[in-house]
Design a protein around this motif. Structure first.
Motif, PDB file in Angstrom:
ATOM      1  N   LEU A  37       0.715  -1.445   0.043  1.00 56.10           N
ATOM      2  CA  LEU A  37       0.059  -0.057  -0.074  1.00 56.10           C
ATOM      3  C   LEU A  37       0.938   1.271  -0.080  1.00 56.10           C
ATOM      4  O   LEU A  37       0.411   2.207  -0.801  1.00 56.10           O
ATOM      5  CB  LEU A  37      -0.896   0.128   1.061  1.00 56.10           C
ATOM      6  N   ASN A  38       1.822   1.179   0.917  1.00 59.03           N
ATOM      7  CA  ASN A  38       2.846   2.385   0.873  1.00 59.03           C
ATOM      8  C   ASN A  38       3.443   2.608  -0.460  1.00 59.03           C
ATOM      9  O   ASN A  38       3.662   3.726  -0.720  1.00 59.03           O
ATOM     10  CB  ASN A  38       3.850   2.128   1.795  1.00 59.03           C
ATOM     11  N   ARG A  39       3.724   1.522  -1.094  1.00 58.68           N
ATOM     12  CA  ARG A  39       4.319   1.748  -2.347  1.00 58.68           C
ATOM     13  C   ARG A  39       3.545   2.259  -3.517  1.00 58.68           C
ATOM     14  O   ARG A  39       4.007   2.954  -4.292  1.00 58.68           O
ATOM     15  CB  ARG A  39       5.316   0.407  -2.801  1.00 58.68           C
ATOM     16  N   TYR A  40       2.552   1.497  -3.395  1.00 57.37           N
ATOM     17  CA  TYR A  40       1.362   1.953  -4.357  1.00 57.37           C
ATOM     18  C   TYR A  40       0.996   3.464  -4.326  1.00 57.37           C
ATOM     19  O   TYR A  40       0.939   4.077  -5.427  1.00 57.37           O
ATOM     20  CB  TYR A  40       0.040   1.265  -4.033  1.00 57.37           C
ATOM     21  N   GLU A  41       0.862   3.907  -2.952  1.00 59.53           N
ATOM     22  CA  GLU A  41       0.556   5.360  -2.963  1.00 59.53           C
ATOM     23  C   GLU A  41       1.583   6.500  -3.433  1.00 59.53           C
ATOM     24  O   GLU A  41       1.446   7.410  -4.230  1.00 59.53           O
ATOM     25  CB  GLU A  41       0.382   5.553  -1.603  1.00 59.53           C
ATOM     26  N   ARG A  42       3.038   5.831  -3.380  1.00 62.71           N
ATOM     27  CA  ARG A  42       4.120   6.810  -3.743  1.00 62.71           C
ATOM     28  C   ARG A  42       3.955   6.684  -5.171  1.00 62.71           C
ATOM     29  O   ARG A  42       4.472   7.683  -5.806  1.00 62.71           O
ATOM     30  CB  ARG A  42       5.472   5.887  -3.283  1.00 62.71           C
ATOM     31  N   CYS A  43       3.707   5.489  -5.893  1.00 65.31           N
ATOM     32  CA  CYS A  43       3.654   5.284  -7.321  1.00 65.31           C
ATOM     33  C   CYS A  43       2.567   6.042  -8.082  1.00 65.31           C
ATOM     34  O   CYS A  43       2.829   6.765  -8.910  1.00 65.31           O
ATOM     35  CB  CYS A  43       3.831   4.045  -7.596  1.00 65.31           C
ATOM     36  N   GLU A  44       1.344   6.108  -7.392  1.00 65.68           N
ATOM     37  CA  GLU A  44       0.250   6.803  -7.663  1.00 65.68           C
ATOM     38  C   GLU A  44       0.425   8.200  -7.551  1.00 65.68           C
ATOM     39  O   GLU A  44       0.328   9.092  -8.391  1.00 65.68           O
ATOM     40  CB  GLU A  44      -0.981   6.407  -6.961  1.00 65.68           C
ATOM     41  N   ASP A  45       1.055   8.645  -6.412  1.00 62.76           N
ATOM     42  CA  ASP A  45       1.042  10.148  -6.232  1.00 62.76           C
ATOM     43  C   ASP A  45       2.227  10.486  -7.358  1.00 62.76           C
ATOM     44  O   ASP A  45       2.022  11.786  -7.865  1.00 62.76           O
ATOM     45  CB  ASP A  45       1.780  10.426  -4.962  1.00 62.76           C
ATOM     46  N   MET A  46       3.123  10.055  -7.770  1.00 63.68           N
ATOM     47  CA  MET A  46       4.097  10.284  -8.569  1.00 63.68           C
ATOM     48  C   MET A  46       3.650  10.442 -10.045  1.00 63.68           C
ATOM     49  O   MET A  46       3.878  11.261 -10.614  1.00 63.68           O
ATOM     50  CB  MET A  46       5.119   9.489  -8.775  1.00 63.68           C
ATOM     51  N   ALA A  47       2.653   9.403 -10.405  1.00 67.77           N
ATOM     52  CA  ALA A  47       2.212   9.428 -11.550  1.00 67.77           C
ATOM     53  C   ALA A  47       1.171  10.934 -11.790  1.00 67.77           C
ATOM     54  O   ALA A  47       1.159  11.699 -12.637  1.00 67.77           O
ATOM     55  CB  ALA A  47       1.084   8.439 -11.813  1.00 67.77           C
ATOM     56  N   CYS A  48       0.598  10.923 -10.700  1.00 65.37           N
ATOM     57  CA  CYS A  48      -0.145  12.353 -10.489  1.00 65.37           C
ATOM     58  C   CYS A  48       0.567  13.700 -10.968  1.00 65.37           C
ATOM     59  O   CYS A  48       0.159  14.613 -11.592  1.00 65.37           O
ATOM     60  CB  CYS A  48      -1.219  12.588  -9.316  1.00 65.37           C
ATOM     61  N   ILE A  49       1.569  13.594  -9.984  1.00 58.39           N
ATOM     62  CA  ILE A  49       2.648  14.582 -10.094  1.00 58.39           C
ATOM     63  C   ILE A  49       2.990  15.028 -11.471  1.00 58.39           C
ATOM     64  O   ILE A  49       3.314  16.188 -11.934  1.00 58.39           O
ATOM     65  CB  ILE A  49       3.588  14.639  -8.947  1.00 58.39           C
ATOM     66  N   LEU A  50       3.426  13.831 -12.107  1.00 57.17           N
ATOM     67  CA  LEU A  50       3.954  13.883 -13.242  1.00 57.17           C
ATOM     68  C   LEU A  50       3.118  14.289 -14.587  1.00 57.17           C
ATOM     69  O   LEU A  50       3.455  14.961 -15.596  1.00 57.17           O
ATOM     70  CB  LEU A  50       4.640  12.492 -13.909  1.00 57.17           C
TER      71      LEU A  50
END
Length: 113
Positions: A37-50
């Motif tokens: 869950l922690n890794r997913y949230e980091r990846c999802e956040d990065m996709a949104c930021i990008l």
């Protein structure tokens, strides 16, 4: 919450992300739900930021969608301490999905696969 569940338990991790944590031939993830869950949230956040950055790059630099995705992917891979190669691939696929762009053919990125 009253029943003792946390809000984190309400987040559904997509199967496309979960497969990174399932060893071939097994059905259960090889990491805890909390870690995934922690890794997913980091990846999802990065996709949104990008997403905003990618749109700006496409407009200001006059790059094609594929060039923008490739550039973002290379940036993620450059600092392996933040995202694994598989996570970087997922972020770029998610970025393309968020923008409604054709996904990057990751097998065509030089130096990969």
């Amino acid at each position: 919450m009253r029943d003792g569940t946390s809000i984190d338990n309400q987040i559904e991790i997509p199967q496309s992300f979960m497969v990174m944590y399932v060893t071939p031939g097994h059905t259960r993830p090889n990491a805890s739900h909390e870690v995934i869950l922690n890794r997913y949230e980091r990846c999802e956040d990065m996709a949104c930021i990008l997403a905003e950055h990618a749109q700006t790059m496409a407009f200001k630099e006059n790059f094609s969608e594929q060039e923008v995705l490739r550039h973002c992917h290379q940036g993620l891979l450059a600092d392996a301490s933040n995202f694994t190669a598989k996570e970087s691939d997922w972020v770029i696929r998610r970025l393309a999905e968020l923008l409604g762009w054709t996904p990057l053919e990751l097998g065509d990125v030089s130096g990969r696969m």
